[in-house]
Design a protein around this motif. Structure first.
Motif, PDB file in Angstrom:
ATOM      1  N   GLY A   1      11.038 -10.704 -10.492  1.00  0.00           N
ATOM      2  CA  GLY A   1      10.486  -9.480 -11.036  1.00  0.00           C
ATOM      3  C   GLY A   1       9.918  -8.680  -9.893  1.00  0.00           C
ATOM      4  N   PRO A   2       9.096  -7.712 -10.218  1.00  0.00           N
ATOM      5  CA  PRO A   2       8.527  -6.899  -9.135  1.00  0.00           C
ATOM      6  C   PRO A   2       7.373  -7.626  -8.465  1.00  0.00           C
ATOM      7  CG  PRO A   2       7.705  -6.172 -11.267  1.00  0.00           C
ATOM      8  CD  PRO A   2       8.683  -7.272 -11.550  1.00  0.00           C
ATOM      9  N   ALA A   3       7.058  -7.230  -7.245  1.00  0.00           N
ATOM     10  CA  ALA A   3       5.809  -7.671  -6.639  1.00  0.00           C
ATOM     11  C   ALA A   3       4.666  -7.063  -7.453  1.00  0.00           C
ATOM     12  CB  ALA A   3       5.769  -7.194  -5.194  1.00  0.00           C
TER      13      ALA A   3
ATOM     14  N   ARG B   1       3.021  -3.693  -3.984  1.00  0.00           N
ATOM     15  CA  ARG B   1       4.016  -2.622  -3.834  1.00  0.00           C
ATOM     16  C   ARG B   1       3.396  -1.397  -3.166  1.00  0.00           C
ATOM     17  NH1 ARG B   1       4.990  -3.805  -9.440  1.00  0.00           N
ATOM     18  NH2 ARG B   1       4.394  -1.704 -10.051  1.00  0.00           N
TER      19      ARG B   1
ATOM     20  N   PRO C   1      11.434  -0.922  -7.853  1.00  0.00           N
ATOM     21  CA  PRO C   1      10.181  -1.364  -8.490  1.00  0.00           C
ATOM     22  C   PRO C   1       8.974  -0.533  -8.075  1.00  0.00           C
ATOM     23  CG  PRO C   1      11.402  -3.244  -7.649  1.00  0.00           C
ATOM     24  CD  PRO C   1      12.120  -2.022  -7.162  1.00  0.00           C
ATOM     25  N   LEU C   2       9.077   0.171  -6.963  1.00  0.00           N
ATOM     26  CA  LEU C   2       7.950   1.001  -6.525  1.00  0.00           C
ATOM     27  C   LEU C   2       7.656   2.100  -7.537  1.00  0.00           C
ATOM     28  CD1 LEU C   2       5.986   1.629  -4.150  1.00  0.00           C
ATOM     29  CD2 LEU C   2       7.711   3.229  -3.321  1.00  0.00           C
TER      30      LEU C   2
END
Lengths: 234, 256
Positions: free
Chosen positions: B12-14, B19, B106-107
């Motif tokens: 998944g995203p950080a 981020r 994801p940012l």
């Protein structure tokens, strides 16, 4: 459930209807190739799927989520390679790829990807100084570094030399082992070599969709394409 | 040419903080490695400081000349980084599709803006450190009680100019942003950034006081030279932040 669904998509840009009532789907574990002349609506469709454009009517679903303003958890599962690259030109490929990797909780092996796409030689060079083909490979690496469940690759082999193109085809096929990969292309050879599923667009509409065999119906893809989109060799 | 490649879907995203910090670090490094940005952010303000300290022109009004000059150069540093540098960088990032690429990552768009905010903060802190050191060598002695209000002024000034930079970068083509941002930088030098608004021609003084340049320059001079709290200048900067932010939110286009 398909990984990607386009359901009656319409997208108007100003007075132009870029996509008109388009419907198709893409499965995980397969490469879907979208073909069509310039202005057929391929990139607009891709950008709706990437959450960069909002459908005027109809809908798109990616991993059962509406990508427009989707949360980071969704975006982390989606890899995007834009037609114009989307690369910051004042940094280097290596710095960029490590940066994109940091946006993910469990990114892929950046060094392995750099080696695989033969970016090690140019990894420390400013992106501004790279050739078009080199930038294409950096953009592809940036799309895949997060190990996406769905990858949208807009003309991933445009401008690549034959060696690099073969390597990219192999990489796309491997990525599709565990993901849904959607590519746009103008290359019949590319579609025939890597695609499991083909969508042919013309004037914003879907002219044909199905497996390569279904769409070709016993004829060469090129012949079917020109029959569906008008024109072709005289 | 066929070592391992990441292909399997996972992860998944950080975290949001990871981020945003990653983006702030990336943007900061990009600014600090970029020669033209460094020229505008550090070299030209340092030159301005030395010239103002060692000459008698232009007239900077009352107060020790080096103190007034340093406050003005701090204002110039804020304008250079928060406005000129960010407008040009964001304008060209928009042109090259970077905003769209990172917006789809994801940012996301919020992370991109927060990263810019963080990078601007870090670079301004470095500028103030370097320019403050040069000024100290040249004899600068700030009013100690003015440090806190000066920091508030810097933050409000950076917010106002960053909002205006994003508005410009998001509405004008990259070449236009380049030309306008540099032109505005030059014009603002004479509209309250380096020279106190009181010392400008009479007809310009009231206009300059209402501009973010005049509010930022005067606010820093009031804080660092007189140790005062420049509340009216803060209000002007807040209004410009609101106007610039609202305009950017309304008209910013993510692609060229």
């Amino acid at each position: 459930m398909p990984a990607v669904e386009v359901i009656g998509l319409r997208r108007d840009i100003g007075a132009v209807r870029a996509v008109d009532d388009a419907s198709w789907s893409a499965e995980s574990g397969a490469v879907t190739a979208i073909l069509g002349p310039n202005g057929a609506g391929k990139t607009t469709t891709m950008e709706c799927l990437e959450g960069l454009q909002r459908p005027t009517a109809g809908s798109v679903r990616v991993l059962d989520t509406d990508p427009w303003r989707a949360p980071a958890a969704h975006r982390a599962k989606v890899g995007v390679m834009l037609q114009d690259g989307g690369l910051p030109v004042t940094t280097t490929p290596r710095r960029l790829l490590h940066h994109v990797a940091r946006l993910h909780a469990f990114p892929g092996d950046v060094s392995g990807l750099i080696q695989r796409l033969e970016l090690d030689r140019i990894g420390g060079r400013s992106i501004r100084r790279l050739s078009g083909g080199e930038r294409q490979r950096v953009a592809l690496a940036a799309a895949l570094v997060g190990r996406p469940e769905v990858a949208f690759l807009d003309e991933p082999t445009a401008g690549l030399d034959p060696h690099a193109r073969l390597e990219v085809w192999d990489l796309i096929r491997e990525t599709a082992d565990a993901s849904a990969v959607v590519v746009t292309t103008h290359s019949f050879e590319e579609a025939e070599r890597i695609a499991d599923h083909v969508v042919i667009m013309h004037a914003g509409k879907v002219a044909a969709e199905g497996s390569l065999a279904e769409v070709c119906d016993g004829r060469p893809l090129e012949e079917r394409y020109f029959a569906l989109t008008g024109g072709g060799r005289r | 040419m066929t070592p391992p490649t990441p292909t399997s879907a996972a992860g998944g995203p950080a975290t949001p903080l990871q981020r945003w910090l990653a983006q702030a670090r990336f943007e900061t490094a990009t600014i600090l490695r970029h020669g033209e940005q460094l020229l505008v952010a550090l070299v030209l303000p340092a030159l301005a400081l030395v010239v103002l300290a060692l000459t008698d022109v232009p007239d900077l009004g009352s107060g020790r000349r080096i103190d007034v000059a340093t406050a003005g150069v701090f204002a110039l540093a804020v304008v250079s980084t928060a406005f000129t540098g960010q407008a040009i960088a964001t304008g060209f990032d928009r042109r090259h599709g970077v905003l769209r690429f990172l917006g789809a990552s994801p940012l996301g768009r919020e992370g991109l803006l927060l990263g810019k905010l963080g990078a601007v903060g870090v670079v301004i802190a470095l500028q103030l450190l370097v320019l403050g050191t040069i000024a100290a060598v040249l004899g600068w002695r700030p009013a100690a009680i003015g440090i806190v209000p000066a920091l508030v002024t810097v933050v409000l000034g950076a917010a106002a100019f960053l909002a205006l930079a994003l508005f410009l970068a998001g509405t004008v083509r990259a070449e236009g942003v380049l030309a306008l941002a540099n032109l505005v930088w030059v014009l603002l030098l004479g509209l309250g950034v380096l020279v106190p608004t009181d010392e400008l021609p009479e007809s310009l003084t009231p206009v300059a006081r209402l501009l973010p340049s005049g509010a930022l320059g005067d606010g820093l001079r009031l804080s660092l030279v007189e140790g005062a709290w420049p509340v009216s200048q803060w209000l002007v900067l807040l209004v410009w932040t609101a106007l610039g932010g609202a305009a950017a939110a309304r008209w910013f286009r993510w692609s060229d």
